[in-house]
Scaffold this active site. Structure first.
Site, PDB file in Angstrom:
ATOM      1  N   ASP A 100     -91.073 -64.532 -69.838  1.00 52.81           N
ATOM      2  CA  ASP A 100     -90.432 -63.651 -68.868  1.00 52.81           C
ATOM      3  C   ASP A 100     -91.429 -63.162 -67.817  1.00 52.81           C
ATOM      4  O   ASP A 100     -91.055 -62.812 -66.713  1.00 52.81           O
ATOM      5  CB  ASP A 100     -89.789 -62.464 -69.591  1.00 52.81           C
ATOM      6  CG  ASP A 100     -88.645 -62.947 -70.459  1.00 52.81           C
ATOM      7  OD1 ASP A 100     -87.521 -63.059 -69.955  1.00 52.81           O
ATOM      8  OD2 ASP A 100     -88.888 -63.300 -71.624  1.00 52.81           O
TER       9      ASP A 100
ATOM     10  N   ASN B  38     -92.625 -62.373 -73.600  1.00 48.42           N
ATOM     11  CA  ASN B  38     -91.416 -63.147 -73.905  1.00 48.42           C
ATOM     12  C   ASN B  38     -90.593 -62.319 -74.891  1.00 48.42           C
ATOM     13  O   ASN B  38     -90.999 -61.226 -75.319  1.00 48.42           O
ATOM     14  CB  ASN B  38     -91.783 -64.513 -74.495  1.00 48.42           C
ATOM     15  CG  ASN B  38     -90.595 -65.451 -74.550  1.00 48.42           C
ATOM     16  OD1 ASN B  38     -89.861 -65.589 -73.564  1.00 48.42           O
ATOM     17  ND2 ASN B  38     -90.353 -66.083 -75.675  1.00 48.42           N
TER      18      ASN B  38
HETATM   19  O1  MRU Z   1     -83.272 -60.680 -72.662  1.00 49.72           O
HETATM   20  P1  MRU Z   1     -83.083 -62.086 -72.177  1.00 49.72           P
HETATM   21  O2  MRU Z   1     -82.060 -62.880 -72.882  1.00 49.72           O
HETATM   22  O3  MRU Z   1     -82.947 -62.149 -70.667  1.00 49.72           O
HETATM   23  O4  MRU Z   1     -84.481 -62.715 -72.554  1.00 49.72           O
HETATM   24  C1  MRU Z   1     -85.144 -63.537 -71.752  1.00 49.72           C
HETATM   25  C2  MRU Z   1     -85.210 -64.833 -72.350  1.00 49.72           C
HETATM   26  O5  MRU Z   1     -84.304 -65.613 -72.201  1.00 49.72           O
HETATM   27  C3  MRU Z   1     -86.338 -65.184 -73.186  1.00 49.72           C
HETATM   28  O6  MRU Z   1     -87.275 -64.210 -73.370  1.00 49.72           O
HETATM   29  C4  MRU Z   1     -86.874 -66.519 -72.792  1.00 49.72           C
HETATM   30  O7  MRU Z   1     -87.651 -66.972 -73.827  1.00 49.72           O
HETATM   31  C5  MRU Z   1     -87.646 -66.518 -71.497  1.00 49.72           C
HETATM   32  S1  MRU Z   1     -86.637 -66.768 -70.098  1.00 49.72           S
HETATM   33  C6  MRU Z   1     -86.720 -68.490 -69.839  1.00 49.72           C
END
Ligand code: MRU
Length: 368
Positions: free
Chosen positions: A244, A254
Site C-alpha cells: 500500500d 501492507n
Molecule cells: O484495505 P484494503 O483492502 O484496501 O487493503 C489494501 C490491499 O488490498 C492490500 O493491502 C494489498 O496487499 C495491497 S494493494 C495492491
C-alpha cells in the site's frame, strides 16, 4: 481478467462517457454486482466503504472522482474540494495521493472550459498505465517462479503464499502480487496458491480466492496463522504480497499480518517478495516503520463477521463478547531487511534506499 468468461476491468467509463462503473467488492464472493458513480460523493463513498479497495484501484477511483467533481463544477473551489474530500478517504495507500496530485497537475493551470476533458484524459491514462505496469510486474515475477519450477521435481506445483488481495480486484486490471501468478499459470507452470484469509475484512478468503477461481488457478484458503507452519514444513516456495506504500528505505506497508508472514519467511528461508507499481513508492517517507500512517478502522470489522447463511441470505453475526475492547489496525509495516526483493515494472530490485533510487531516479529526485 474474465468474469463468467467475459473480460472485465475493475473500473470503467459507462456508455455516457462521463459516469463511472465499479464492481461492488463488498458483495463478493456471494454476488457480482456493479455500481454507477455519478458524483464526487459517490466516488468518495465507494472508497470509504471499500466497494473499491486496493492501493492502485483506490488511486484510479480517486482520479475519476476528480472528473466527476469537475463535470458538475469546473471551478478552482470545486477542484480543491474534490482533492480534500478524496484525500481524506483512506490514509495508508499512497496511490491515492499520487493519483490526486497527477490530476491536479493535469487540470489546475487550464482554463475552466478545458478542465473536464483534460481530467477524463488523465484519469484514463492513469488506468492504462496501471495495466501496463502490472503486466510488466507479471513478466518480472514470472522469472522468479520459473526458476523455482526448474528446481522442482517434474509434476510438482510451485507453492506461492499470498496475503490479502493484491490481484485484479485491487487494481484496474491484472493485479500486482497476483500478476506473476496469472502470468506463470498462463505459461503452463503448475502452481498452487496458499491464500491467507486476511481477517478482519477477509480480502483473501472473499476476493483473492474468488478471482483465482475465476481464472482457474489452484488455491487453498488458510487461516491467517497457518503460514508459519506451512513454511516450516517446506510447503511454501515463495511468498508474494502487494503493498500500500513503500518508503524510500524499502520498508513496506501492507495489509495487517504481512509483517508476521515476513518474519516466518525469514526464519524458514522462504523468499519473501513484494510486488508494487511505482505509484506505491513514497520517496518522501524516509523510514517506513516510523512514518507511514496506519489506518485504524471500525471495531465492528473485528467484532462481527459476515457470510452467507445456509438459506442463501447474507448475514452478519457478532463473535466478540459485548463489552470487550477491540483494536483494528488496517496495515503494518514490514522492515526492508525482511524483504527478499521488490518486483516492480522496472525489474526485481533490492528493498533498499539505493536500489529504489537507482530504479526510479526521477521519482526520488522529485521528492528531494
Ligand atoms: O484495505 P484494503 O483492502 O484496501 O487493503 C489494501 C490491499 O488490498 C492490500 O493491502 C494489498 O496487499 C495491497 S494493494 C495492491
Amino acid at each position: 481478467m474474465k468474469v463468467g468468461g467475459q473480460h472485465r476491468r475493475c473500473i470503467w467509463l459507462e456508455d455516457d462517457g462521463k459516469t463511472v462503473g465499479i464492481i461492488d467488492q463488498t458483495l463478493l464472493p456471494h454476488r457480482f454486482a456493479t455500481v454507477r458513480l455519478e458524483t464526487l460523493q459517490d466516488a468518495a463513498r465507494a472508497i470509504v466503504t471499500m466497494q473499491v479497495r486496493g492501493a492502485p484501484l483506490i488511486g484510479a477511483t480517486a482520479a475519476y472522482g476528480v472528473c466527476l467533481a469537475l463535470k458538475a463544477d469546473a471551478s478552482d473551489e470545486s477542484l480543491e474540494r474534490a482533492y480534500a474530500t478524496l484525500i481524506a478517504t483512506r490514509p495508508t495507500a499512497v496511490n491515492l495521493k499520487w493519483a490526486l496530485d497527477e490530476m491536479m497537475a493535469a487540470v489546475r493551470n487550464r482554463p475552466r472550459d478545458e478542465r473536464v476533458a483534460a481530467a477524463y484524459r488523465r484519469a484514463a491514462d492513469i488506468c492504462e498505465q496501471d495495466i501496463a505496469i502490472n503486466r510488466a510486474i507479471g513478466r518480472h515475477g514470472l522469472a522468479l517462479i520459473e526458476k523455482i519450477a526448474a528446481t522442482k521435481k517434474p509434476g510438482e506445483h510451485v507453492n506461492v503464499l499470498t496475503h490479502c488481495n493484491a490481484g485484479w480486484l485491487a487494481a484496474v486490471d491484472v493485479g500486482t502480487a497476483l500478476s506473476p501468478v496469472y502470468t506463470a499459470h498462463d505459461a503452463g507452470i503448475p502452481l498452487h496458491v496458499w491464500v491467507d484469509e486476511t481477517r478482519p475484512r477477509n480480502q483473501g478468503a472473499s476476493l483473492t480466492a474468488w478471482e483465482l477461481g475465476q481464472h482457474g488457478v489452484p488455491h487453498t484458503v488458510i487461516p491467517d496463522n497457518t503460514g508459519g507452519h506451512l513454511m516450516q514444513h517446506g510447503e511454501v516456495d515463495i511468498a508474494i504480497v502487494g503493498a500500500d506504500r513503500v518508503a524510500a528505505n524499502g520498508d513496506v506497508a501492507n495489509k495487517i499480518g504481512t509483517y508476521l508472514k515476513a518474519l516466518a519467511a525469514k526464519d524458514n528461508d522462504v523468499p519473501f517478495y513484494v510486488a508494487l507499481p511505482s505509484p506505491t513508492i513514497d520517496f518522501t517517507v524516509t523510514d517506513g516503520v516510523a512514518e507511514i500512517p496506519i489506518e485504524q478502522r471500525s471495531a465492528d470489522e473485528v467484532a462481527t463477521i459476515a457470510g452467507r447463511a445456509a438459506d442463501g441470505r447474507i448475514a452478519t453475526v457478532r463473535i466478540v463478547p459485548d463489552g470487550s475492547a477491540v483494536a483494528n489496525y488496517g496495515f503494518d509495516v514490514t522492515p526492508a531487511r525482511l524483504v527478499t526483493g521488490l518486483i516492480t515494472e522496472r525489474g526485481v530490485i533490492g528493498a533498499s534506499r539505493e536500489a529504489l533510487a537507482k530504479a526510479f531516479p526521477e521519482r526520488a529526485n522529485a521528492a528531494k
